[in-house]
Design a protein around this motif. Structure first.
Motif, PDB file in Angstrom:
ATOM      1  N   LEU A   1      44.572  33.310  37.131  1.00 44.66           N
ATOM      2  CA  LEU A   1      43.526  34.298  37.402  1.00 44.66           C
ATOM      3  C   LEU A   1      44.100  35.706  37.469  1.00 44.66           C
ATOM      4  O   LEU A   1      43.496  36.662  36.953  1.00 44.66           O
ATOM      5  CB  LEU A   1      42.817  33.955  38.716  1.00 44.66           C
ATOM      6  CG  LEU A   1      41.956  32.684  38.705  1.00 44.66           C
ATOM      7  CD1 LEU A   1      41.417  32.394  40.103  1.00 44.66           C
ATOM      8  CD2 LEU A   1      40.808  32.811  37.712  1.00 44.66           C
ATOM      9  N   VAL A   2      45.266  35.849  38.093  1.00 45.89           N
ATOM     10  CA  VAL A   2      45.891  37.182  38.183  1.00 45.89           C
ATOM     11  C   VAL A   2      46.279  37.685  36.807  1.00 45.89           C
ATOM     12  O   VAL A   2      46.055  38.859  36.466  1.00 45.89           O
ATOM     13  CB  VAL A   2      47.118  37.126  39.121  1.00 45.89           C
ATOM     14  CG1 VAL A   2      47.927  38.414  39.022  1.00 45.89           C
ATOM     15  CG2 VAL A   2      46.677  36.902  40.556  1.00 45.89           C
TER      16      VAL A   2
ATOM     17  N   SER B   1      44.929  36.862  33.980  1.00 41.38           N
ATOM     18  CA  SER B   1      43.699  37.180  33.252  1.00 41.38           C
ATOM     19  C   SER B   1      43.130  38.527  33.708  1.00 41.38           C
ATOM     20  O   SER B   1      42.671  39.328  32.893  1.00 41.38           O
ATOM     21  CB  SER B   1      42.662  36.071  33.467  1.00 41.38           C
ATOM     22  OG  SER B   1      43.159  34.831  33.010  1.00 41.38           O
ATOM     23  N   PHE B   2      43.165  38.772  35.001  1.00 37.28           N
ATOM     24  CA  PHE B   2      42.653  40.036  35.527  1.00 37.28           C
ATOM     25  C   PHE B   2      43.487  41.211  35.019  1.00 37.28           C
ATOM     26  O   PHE B   2      42.935  42.240  34.588  1.00 37.28           O
ATOM     27  CB  PHE B   2      42.659  40.002  37.051  1.00 37.28           C
ATOM     28  CG  PHE B   2      42.259  41.298  37.688  1.00 37.28           C
ATOM     29  CD1 PHE B   2      40.922  41.688  37.736  1.00 37.28           C
ATOM     30  CD2 PHE B   2      43.217  42.147  38.232  1.00 37.28           C
ATOM     31  CE1 PHE B   2      40.552  42.897  38.306  1.00 37.28           C
ATOM     32  CE2 PHE B   2      42.862  43.352  38.810  1.00 37.28           C
ATOM     33  CZ  PHE B   2      41.520  43.734  38.844  1.00 37.28           C
TER      34      PHE B   2
ATOM     35  N   MET C   1      35.905  44.569  32.561  1.00 38.33           N
ATOM     36  CA  MET C   1      36.720  43.783  33.475  1.00 38.33           C
ATOM     37  C   MET C   1      35.983  42.511  33.885  1.00 38.33           C
ATOM     38  O   MET C   1      36.588  41.438  33.993  1.00 38.33           O
ATOM     39  CB  MET C   1      37.082  44.617  34.711  1.00 38.33           C
ATOM     40  CG  MET C   1      38.104  45.711  34.438  1.00 38.33           C
ATOM     41  SD  MET C   1      38.496  46.685  35.904  1.00 38.33           S
ATOM     42  CE  MET C   1      39.246  45.433  36.931  1.00 38.33           C
ATOM     43  N   VAL C   2      34.682  42.624  34.129  1.00 38.66           N
ATOM     44  CA  VAL C   2      33.881  41.442  34.465  1.00 38.66           C
ATOM     45  C   VAL C   2      33.874  40.459  33.299  1.00 38.66           C
ATOM     46  O   VAL C   2      34.088  39.252  33.473  1.00 38.66           O
ATOM     47  CB  VAL C   2      32.444  41.846  34.837  1.00 38.66           C
ATOM     48  CG1 VAL C   2      31.533  40.623  34.882  1.00 38.66           C
ATOM     49  CG2 VAL C   2      32.420  42.566  36.170  1.00 38.66           C
TER      50      VAL C   2
ATOM     51  N   SER D   1      37.409  38.952  32.874  1.00 42.94           N
ATOM     52  CA  SER D   1      37.758  38.085  33.999  1.00 42.94           C
ATOM     53  C   SER D   1      37.011  36.753  33.929  1.00 42.94           C
ATOM     54  O   SER D   1      37.546  35.705  34.292  1.00 42.94           O
ATOM     55  CB  SER D   1      37.450  38.779  35.328  1.00 42.94           C
ATOM     56  OG  SER D   1      38.243  39.947  35.477  1.00 42.94           O
TER      57      SER D   1
ATOM     58  N   GLN E   1      34.242  48.557  34.638  1.00 38.19           N
ATOM     59  CA  GLN E   1      33.873  47.333  35.346  1.00 38.19           C
ATOM     60  C   GLN E   1      33.168  46.337  34.447  1.00 38.19           C
ATOM     61  O   GLN E   1      33.332  45.122  34.605  1.00 38.19           O
ATOM     62  CB  GLN E   1      32.978  47.688  36.537  1.00 38.19           C
ATOM     63  CG  GLN E   1      33.710  48.421  37.654  1.00 38.19           C
ATOM     64  CD  GLN E   1      32.760  48.876  38.746  1.00 38.19           C
ATOM     65  OE1 GLN E   1      31.537  48.849  38.590  1.00 38.19           O
ATOM     66  NE2 GLN E   1      33.327  49.331  39.862  1.00 38.19           N
TER      67      GLN E   1
ATOM     68  N   THR F   1      42.757  42.392  31.500  1.00 34.08           N
ATOM     69  CA  THR F   1      41.524  43.148  31.235  1.00 34.08           C
ATOM     70  C   THR F   1      41.661  44.632  31.538  1.00 34.08           C
ATOM     71  O   THR F   1      40.792  45.421  31.147  1.00 34.08           O
ATOM     72  CB  THR F   1      40.369  42.587  32.089  1.00 34.08           C
ATOM     73  OG1 THR F   1      40.671  42.800  33.489  1.00 34.08           O
ATOM     74  CG2 THR F   1      40.176  41.099  31.851  1.00 34.08           C
ATOM     75  N   LEU F   2      42.735  45.028  32.221  1.00 33.03           N
ATOM     76  CA  LEU F   2      42.826  46.412  32.697  1.00 33.03           C
ATOM     77  C   LEU F   2      42.941  47.427  31.549  1.00 33.03           C
ATOM     78  O   LEU F   2      42.206  48.427  31.519  1.00 33.03           O
ATOM     79  CB  LEU F   2      44.020  46.561  33.645  1.00 33.03           C
ATOM     80  CG  LEU F   2      43.913  45.799  34.967  1.00 33.03           C
ATOM     81  CD1 LEU F   2      45.169  46.022  35.814  1.00 33.03           C
ATOM     82  CD2 LEU F   2      42.670  46.249  35.728  1.00 33.03           C
TER      83      LEU F   2
END
Length: 414
Positions: A388-389, A391-392, A320-321, A324, A317, A395-396
């Motif tokens: 945004l999707v 970019s998210f 990811m933060v 994001s 997390q 990060t995974l």
């Protein structure tokens, strides 16, 4: 203010000055890549929407929003149809018309649609009278056998106001010599310019009674054309009118008559959006690279956090933060930049034209004097969501890799 530990650490990593300056550069490149992609996509789709709106408006200025025509022979009781149509609050105007395919002969031959109208009534459904470059629509008096031509059609035929053109109508008459087309000589009394090539080169307008006489239609007409307050209701209005008239009528509207054009424009906009989305994808790939390098650089920090009790999910997390937030910053910058660029695009193009003494959009080629745009909130929202999707998702993998860090292995040489 209380913040969850992963959020607090992620924000700290984003603000902190990194030991490896190259990682910071890659992160900055990721932000700029996403912002550039969003800006270009918003501006491009806005301009394409503007051109679609311009084409639609120019076309609908000269054509009907909806049409109710006879299913077989000519519509005889058209005054009643006009009266019923004008009683509908959704209808702004209604007028009868007669249409026929024809071959016009001047210096050269050109097929076109010959439309018979009543000049006073035509003003209720189109702006033809306002588009006259030479002559007047009122010159189409009954019995005058005058014709008003589109500018491109007149140029192709090699005629001007005062010249004659021979009109060979598609309606054939049986004679002792066999089937013969209806032929009549008309005098050019005006030239109009709609700004839409298919109309300017493919339409000739005459008085309705003159065309009825040539076609031997009596008082019948092809149908009734409607102008509406809300063009998106065109099909429903035409259907309701046909039902109220209680006869075998055929209905059509501007969407069905120009379905191929609008389908191609919509497909072009969709394909362009998909291709330009690759710019955002490039920024997302840069984000993956920067996050992987950040994870490698923070191996010792991750190990210490793990020994202090932070779970692998918490470590995941954190990154990811952090990733994001980079995507959010790039998206916000892109949206602001795209909106500002779109709004000021015409001024920017004017500055380029004056600086380099060039004309980017010649009026004689594109029929427009400026660069139209239609900034739609829905398009902006979809583009921002896509960024945004992406970019998210970017990060995974780095976050998952960080979560798999072995604390003992990471601290062995520290």
């Amino acid at each position: 203010m209380f913040k969850p530990i992963p959020v607090a650490i992620g924000l700290r990593y984003l603000r902190a000055k990194r030991r490896n300056g190259f990682i910071s550069f890659i992160s900055l490149a990721s932000i700029l890549g996403i912002a550039l992609g969003v800006t270009v996509l918003i501006t491009t789709l806005s301009v394409m929407s503007g051109f679609q709106r311009e084409i639609r408006d120019r076309m609908l200025q000269m054509t009907a929003h909806a049409t109710v025509s006879a299913a077989g022979d000519a519509m005889q009781d058209w005054p009643h149809a006009v009266m019923v149509a004008t009683q509908d609050k959704r209808v702004a105007g209604a007028a009868p018309y007669v249409d026929s395919q024809a071959l016009l002969k001047g210096a050269r031959n050109q097929p076109a649609i010959v439309r018979g109208v009543i000049p006073a009534e035509e003003k209720k459904v189109s702006v033809l009278a306002d588009k006259m470059k030479r002559g007047s629509l009122d010159s189409l008096a009954p019995g005058s056998f005058n014709v008003v031509l589109g500018q491109e059609l007149a140029l192709w035929l090699g005629v001007s106001v005062g010249d004659n053109v021979v009109v060979m109508l598609a309606d054939e008459r049986s004679t002792p010599m066999g089937a013969m087309p209806s032929i009549k000589r008309f005098k050019v009394s005006g030239i109009f310019e709609a700004g839409y090539n298919e109309i300017d080169k493919g339409l000739a307008v005459v008085n309705m009674s003159d065309l009825q006489r040539v076609l031997k239609m009596g008082d019948g007409v092809t149908g009734v054309r409607l102008k509406l307050h809300d063009m998106d209701q065109s099909w429903n209005v035409a259907r309701d009118l046909a039902e109220n008239l209680r006869g075998p009528y055929r209905i059509s509207d501007w969407t069905s008559e120009n379905a191929n054009l609008y389908s191609s424009l919509k497909m072009e906009k969709t394909v362009m959006g998909i291709l330009l989305s690759l710019i955002i994808a490039m920024g997302a790939f840069n984000l993956v690279s920067s996050q992987v390098m950040l994870v490698t650089d923070k191996q010792a920090d991750i190990a210490i956090l793990r020994t202090l009790g932070l779970t692998p999910r918490g470590v995941m997390q954190v990154f990811m933060v952090q990733g994001s937030l980079i995507g959010i910053i790039g998206t916000v910058l892109g949206v602001v930049g795209g909106v500002l660029l779109t709004i000021n695009l015409e001024s920017i193009l004017g500055l380029i034209e004056s600086t380099f003494n060039i004309t980017l959009l010649p009026a004689d080629v594109y029929y427009i004097t400026g660069l139209p745009y239609d900034l739609q909130g829905g398009d902006v929202a979809v583009i921002a969501m896509i960024a945004l999707v992406m970019s998210f998702l970017a990060t995974l993998y780095p976050a998952w890799r960080a979560a798999r860090t072995d604390p003992a292995e990471a601290l062995r040489y520290e």
